[in-house]
Design an enzyme around this catalytic site. Sequence first.
Site, PDB file in Angstrom:
ATOM      1  N   ASP A  17      -6.373  -4.556   1.259  1.00 50.23           N
ATOM      2  CA  ASP A  17      -5.992  -3.255   0.682  1.00 50.23           C
ATOM      3  C   ASP A  17      -4.706  -3.332  -0.127  1.00 50.23           C
ATOM      4  O   ASP A  17      -3.757  -2.585   0.110  1.00 50.23           O
ATOM      5  CB  ASP A  17      -5.833  -2.205   1.789  1.00 50.23           C
ATOM      6  CG  ASP A  17      -6.997  -2.178   2.756  1.00 50.23           C
ATOM      7  OD1 ASP A  17      -8.144  -2.235   2.287  1.00 50.23           O
ATOM      8  OD2 ASP A  17      -6.768  -2.120   3.974  1.00 50.23           O
ATOM      9  N   GLU A 186     -12.961   6.353  -0.616  1.00 45.65           N
ATOM     10  CA  GLU A 186     -11.734   6.133   0.160  1.00 45.65           C
ATOM     11  C   GLU A 186     -10.699   5.447  -0.720  1.00 45.65           C
ATOM     12  O   GLU A 186     -10.886   5.284  -1.926  1.00 45.65           O
ATOM     13  CB  GLU A 186     -12.046   5.270   1.390  1.00 45.65           C
ATOM     14  CG  GLU A 186     -12.653   3.916   1.035  1.00 45.65           C
ATOM     15  CD  GLU A 186     -13.124   3.129   2.244  1.00 45.65           C
ATOM     16  OE1 GLU A 186     -12.816   3.533   3.376  1.00 45.65           O
ATOM     17  OE2 GLU A 186     -13.785   2.091   2.051  1.00 45.65           O
TER      18      GLU A 186
END
Length: 502
Positions: A17, A186
């Site tokens: 991420d 997301e």
Amino acid sequence: MTAGTYTNPVLNADWSDPDVVRVGDDFYLTASSFGRAPGLPLLHSRDLVHWTLVGHALERLEPAEGVTGPRHDCGVWAPSLRHHDDRFWIFWGDPDQGIFQVNAPGIRGPWTRPHLVKAGNGLIDPCPLWDDDTGEAYLVHAWAKSRSGVKNRLTGHRMHPDGTELLDDGKVVVDGDRIPGWFTLEGPKLYKHDGWFWILAPAGGVETGWQGAFRSRGFFGPYEERIVLEQKDTDVNGPHQGGWVRTPSGEDWFLHFQQRGAYGRVVHLQPMRWDTDNWPMLGADGAPVAVHRRPDLPPQPPAAPATDDDFPGGRFGRQWSWTANPRDGWATQHSGDGLKLACVRSADAHDLRRHPGVLTQRLPGTPSTVEVELRLDSREPGARAGLAVLGDAFGWIGLQRGTDGAAHVVHRFAEAVAERERDAGHARPAPEGRVRLRIEIGAGARCRFFHDVGDGPRASGPVFAATPWRWVGALLGLFALAPAGQGHAGAATFTQFRISAL
């Protein structure tokens, strides 16, 4: 790769991420650290290709008293890194607590203690924006269905400009259920560019999804969307979740991850351009590139996050993290070289997944050999220490002290569904309580274990296929343990930790 090109991935290990920011001529990147401590790794680059690890922004997980055992897939999820008002800011979501932030005057700190911006379950992937045009501040976040029952939507808030609190109850700014074919939206990253609010956010799941872009003239929408990066006919599955950065010369680039099983989420660098409709297009016409011209930045010498360690003075390098908040006495500083780990007494000595005192670093993403020297100083029956590959399943090789006082080489493993380890190889005497351990990690993260007690390396047991946790790649680990009981159980010393190409 030639002198003028780079090859993906630029970070070939589990830097999950990623988010990136430029300050002057320097680029900085952070990544998820989940349940490990220290957390929020901080990487630096001058060319977007070569990165070094310069520190961590989070010394301990909060609340410290609640993080006494491993929470491998919990903790720090999907941080956002920004520079505003002469400070660095990192926001992240803990799916079981809420949205936190830390900030610092410089990338090496000192960083503030974590501040809870918004409490709640399932609040993840937050990203702030300070609008220089209006002085307003905003925050967008996603949702974890496992905690909140909600997913596939992005919620926006007004935020106090000092970053301490949200000023409203939030509004859904993008509802993925209303976009045909979109699911698991997301990981939003929020920007203001050319009069538009931009949200770059992936959807479709980490292994099979795509990268989307959303734009609106107002922060609260309505937003229009496009897919700007997807696998197409490449071998880069689910190009997913990352950050946009602009170089001093005006080039745009995008760093994102690819889920690679036991190797975790490796980081790719994509060129970014704007089409005739003023939409971003990533990679080569929306497909990930494998090799590409380097960014228009001054050439830099080759560099990568450190892996090797001689543990000078008993200290370990920045590449290491514990599997939970550390406790005093686990690692002892001393005048020589070598990592001296106390054999921590534990009722869970039979299962490394439950032990908070495993010192870990990321599994390398290319075939590699991992080696370390071990001396078991403990005389405690049942005391053990070793080198592990740790995931939902784990395997380790090392030394254990027998009831007769002798040290033996042991090799053990546990399947993902098993509650305790079992033997993977035959015990063998280590007459001096010393051994050189080696793990050869081949294609597909298939691991072969070796030991050398002075008469040459010997293979032990069958091949072990490393496995990830649910969200975290497999980890390399060093540990020292002893059975439950009273009193100090001695220690083990590790020296000359090395990772080399296989």
